[in-house]
Motif scaffolding. Structure first.
Motif, PDB file in Angstrom:
ATOM      1  N   TYR A 184      20.387  55.732 -20.543  1.00 54.83           N
ATOM      2  CA  TYR A 184      20.387  57.205 -20.293  1.00 54.83           C
ATOM      3  C   TYR A 184      19.906  58.060 -21.311  1.00 54.83           C
ATOM      4  O   TYR A 184      20.629  58.964 -21.892  1.00 54.83           O
ATOM      5  N   GLY A 185      18.496  57.675 -21.704  1.00 51.95           N
ATOM      6  CA  GLY A 185      17.647  58.263 -22.792  1.00 51.95           C
ATOM      7  C   GLY A 185      16.628  57.631 -23.082  1.00 51.95           C
ATOM      8  O   GLY A 185      16.141  56.987 -22.031  1.00 51.95           O
ATOM      9  N   ALA A 186      16.210  57.674 -24.220  1.00 44.23           N
ATOM     10  CA  ALA A 186      14.805  56.873 -24.649  1.00 44.23           C
ATOM     11  C   ALA A 186      14.964  55.457 -24.848  1.00 44.23           C
ATOM     12  O   ALA A 186      15.947  55.161 -25.831  1.00 44.23           O
ATOM     13  N   LEU A 187      14.304  54.559 -24.326  1.00 51.15           N
ATOM     14  CA  LEU A 187      14.600  53.071 -24.898  1.00 51.15           C
ATOM     15  C   LEU A 187      13.405  52.824 -25.610  1.00 51.15           C
ATOM     16  O   LEU A 187      12.223  52.496 -24.874  1.00 51.15           O
ATOM     17  N   ARG A 188      13.518  52.538 -26.881  1.00 52.71           N
ATOM     18  CA  ARG A 188      12.467  52.366 -27.828  1.00 52.71           C
ATOM     19  C   ARG A 188      12.615  51.344 -28.651  1.00 52.71           C
ATOM     20  O   ARG A 188      11.968  50.901 -29.345  1.00 52.71           O
ATOM     21  N   GLY A 189      13.826  50.685 -28.524  1.00 52.99           N
ATOM     22  CA  GLY A 189      13.944  49.161 -29.276  1.00 52.99           C
ATOM     23  C   GLY A 189      13.816  48.020 -28.142  1.00 52.99           C
ATOM     24  O   GLY A 189      13.010  48.192 -27.372  1.00 52.99           O
ATOM     25  N   ARG A 190      14.706  47.053 -28.398  1.00 46.90           N
ATOM     26  CA  ARG A 190      14.608  45.743 -27.719  1.00 46.90           C
ATOM     27  C   ARG A 190      15.767  45.807 -26.688  1.00 46.90           C
ATOM     28  O   ARG A 190      16.963  46.112 -26.989  1.00 46.90           O
ATOM     29  N   ALA A 191      15.278  45.697 -25.324  1.00 45.19           N
ATOM     30  CA  ALA A 191      16.427  45.430 -24.180  1.00 45.19           C
ATOM     31  C   ALA A 191      16.568  44.209 -23.577  1.00 45.19           C
ATOM     32  O   ALA A 191      15.439  43.675 -23.207  1.00 45.19           O
ATOM     33  N   ILE A 192      17.596  43.669 -23.510  1.00 48.52           N
ATOM     34  CA  ILE A 192      17.661  42.397 -22.855  1.00 48.52           C
ATOM     35  C   ILE A 192      18.932  42.305 -22.037  1.00 48.52           C
ATOM     36  O   ILE A 192      19.902  42.869 -22.298  1.00 48.52           O
ATOM     37  N   ALA A 193      18.721  42.436 -20.392  1.00 47.92           N
ATOM     38  CA  ALA A 193      19.559  42.019 -19.617  1.00 47.92           C
ATOM     39  C   ALA A 193      19.733  40.735 -18.878  1.00 47.92           C
ATOM     40  O   ALA A 193      18.759  39.945 -19.188  1.00 47.92           O
ATOM     41  N   GLY A 194      20.852  40.331 -18.167  1.00 46.80           N
ATOM     42  CA  GLY A 194      21.027  39.102 -17.768  1.00 46.80           C
ATOM     43  C   GLY A 194      21.012  37.933 -18.627  1.00 46.80           C
ATOM     44  O   GLY A 194      20.460  36.843 -18.484  1.00 46.80           O
ATOM     45  N   GLY A 195      21.781  38.071 -19.625  1.00 43.42           N
ATOM     46  CA  GLY A 195      22.037  37.584 -21.000  1.00 43.42           C
ATOM     47  C   GLY A 195      22.388  36.022 -20.681  1.00 43.42           C
ATOM     48  O   GLY A 195      22.334  35.177 -21.131  1.00 43.42           O
ATOM     49  N   ALA A 196      23.363  35.750 -19.450  1.00 39.61           N
ATOM     50  CA  ALA A 196      23.796  34.698 -19.028  1.00 39.61           C
ATOM     51  C   ALA A 196      22.895  34.247 -17.856  1.00 39.61           C
ATOM     52  O   ALA A 196      23.386  33.514 -16.930  1.00 39.61           O
ATOM     53  N   ASP A 197      21.717  33.916 -18.108  1.00 38.39           N
ATOM     54  CA  ASP A 197      20.764  33.450 -17.011  1.00 38.39           C
ATOM     55  C   ASP A 197      20.855  34.146 -15.539  1.00 38.39           C
ATOM     56  O   ASP A 197      20.685  33.649 -14.622  1.00 38.39           O
ATOM     57  N   ASN A 198      21.145  35.176 -15.751  1.00 42.41           N
ATOM     58  CA  ASN A 198      21.196  36.151 -14.209  1.00 42.41           C
ATOM     59  C   ASN A 198      20.001  36.726 -14.006  1.00 42.41           C
ATOM     60  O   ASN A 198      19.671  37.917 -14.587  1.00 42.41           O
ATOM     61  N   MET A 199      19.378  36.200 -13.194  1.00 40.22           N
ATOM     62  CA  MET A 199      18.125  36.713 -12.789  1.00 40.22           C
ATOM     63  C   MET A 199      18.101  37.995 -11.896  1.00 40.22           C
ATOM     64  O   MET A 199      16.672  38.459 -11.578  1.00 40.22           O
ATOM     65  N   GLU A 200      19.151  38.125 -11.304  1.00 44.52           N
ATOM     66  CA  GLU A 200      19.402  39.592 -10.473  1.00 44.52           C
ATOM     67  C   GLU A 200      19.707  40.687 -11.414  1.00 44.52           C
ATOM     68  O   GLU A 200      19.581  41.717 -10.990  1.00 44.52           O
ATOM     69  N   ALA A 201      19.656  40.700 -12.660  1.00 44.65           N
ATOM     70  CA  ALA A 201      20.041  41.688 -13.453  1.00 44.65           C
ATOM     71  C   ALA A 201      18.838  42.628 -13.671  1.00 44.65           C
ATOM     72  O   ALA A 201      17.701  41.858 -13.375  1.00 44.65           O
ATOM     73  N   ARG A 202      19.341  43.841 -13.862  1.00 42.76           N
ATOM     74  CA  ARG A 202      17.995  44.616 -13.724  1.00 42.76           C
ATOM     75  C   ARG A 202      18.460  45.863 -15.262  1.00 42.76           C
ATOM     76  O   ARG A 202      19.346  45.839 -15.975  1.00 42.76           O
ATOM     77  N   VAL A 203      17.250  46.257 -15.706  1.00 43.37           N
ATOM     78  CA  VAL A 203      17.160  47.346 -16.726  1.00 43.37           C
ATOM     79  C   VAL A 203      16.742  48.549 -16.186  1.00 43.37           C
ATOM     80  O   VAL A 203      15.474  48.601 -15.499  1.00 43.37           O
ATOM     81  N   PHE A 204      17.684  49.625 -16.499  1.00 43.72           N
ATOM     82  CA  PHE A 204      17.017  51.041 -16.172  1.00 43.72           C
ATOM     83  C   PHE A 204      16.817  51.915 -17.289  1.00 43.72           C
ATOM     84  O   PHE A 204      17.816  51.691 -18.359  1.00 43.72           O
TER      85      PHE A 204
END
Length: 249
Positions: A184-204
């Protein structure tokens, strides 16, 4: 006056078993002169990618004789670009023996599983950070909430949970979630979701401008985000093995 004698400890060290999550660098080509420049290119496109990361070299995809792989050169050149190979998995006994001669002992995955998380090529390439072991079904932890900006050099990892960042993720910072990742702000670094091989994960993200974004091992770096609405509210998800960027609202 003489210095006081130091009292020696009864136990100068202790050994104990421990499990670690490591990346596997799958070798699809046996030539160090091909592998290392390709990895160095990722460094140029994604600052901090794998820097000082310990990783295991996967040999299962190599169908070559041991003398065709110069493990000594490979190890030295990886270390020269600040990647730390520590061992091997898979491959023939002959390849493993040749690698061990170059200081890369065989590594056995904990729990009898096939391998640690691997780096596999895909339309959106593999993740920059090691993923944790999946938690048993129904054991996801409560959502982790961070109520401040994430500074350059910081890493926040919500293992077995979603992650909410109420602030900016600055360049050089890294935020990781086994589940979904909300910024809930600016995403300017590195963002990793679904770290446990969860292909349904999302990044907002409310302001999407990352150095790198990854879901379940598939990633895209800033240069490859030509189709993404940079600077806008965005949802990132996987469709098959392709990364999709949708405007929010």
């Amino acid at each position: 006056m003489s210095a006081p004698a130091l009292n020696p400890r009864l136990e100068p060290f202790r050994l104990r078993g421990a499990n670690f999550n490591l990346l596997v660098l799958r070798l699809l080509d046996p030539r160090a002169e091909v592998i290392v420049p390709a990895i160095a290119d990722q460094f140029r496109r994604a600052p901090g990618f794998l820097r000082f990361a310990p990783l295991v070299i996967g040999l299962d995809d190599l169908n070559v004789a041991p003398h065709e792989v110069d493990f000594v050169t490979l190890v030295n050149e990886l270390r020269a670009i600040e990647i730390m190979p520590i061992g091997t998995v898979g491959g023939s006994p002959e390849l493993r023996a040749a690698a061990q001669g170059a200081g890369l002992p065989p590594v056995r995955a904990a729990g009898g599983k096939d391998e640690p998380v691997e780096m596999a090529p895909a339309p959106a390439a593999p993740a920059a950070a090691a993923a944790p072991e999946p938690l048993p079904p129904g054991s996801m932890r409560p959502t982790m909430v961070i109520d401040h900006a994430v500074r350059a050099g910081q890493r926040i990892w919500a293992q077995g949970a979603d992650l909410i960042i109420n602030g900016t993720v600055n360049p050089g910072a890294e935020v990781i979630a086994d589940g979904n990742l909300h910024v809930y702000g600016a995403l300017r670094g590195r963002a990793i979701a679904g770290g446990a091989d969860n292909m349904e994960a999302r990044v907002f993200a409310l302001n999407f401008d990352p150095e790198l974004v990854s879901i379940a091992g598939y990633y895209a770096v800033r240069e490859g985000l030509t189709d993404a609405p940079i600077g806008k509210p965005v949802q990132v998800r996987l469709i098959g093995e392709n990364m999709r960027f949708d405007r929010l609202g």
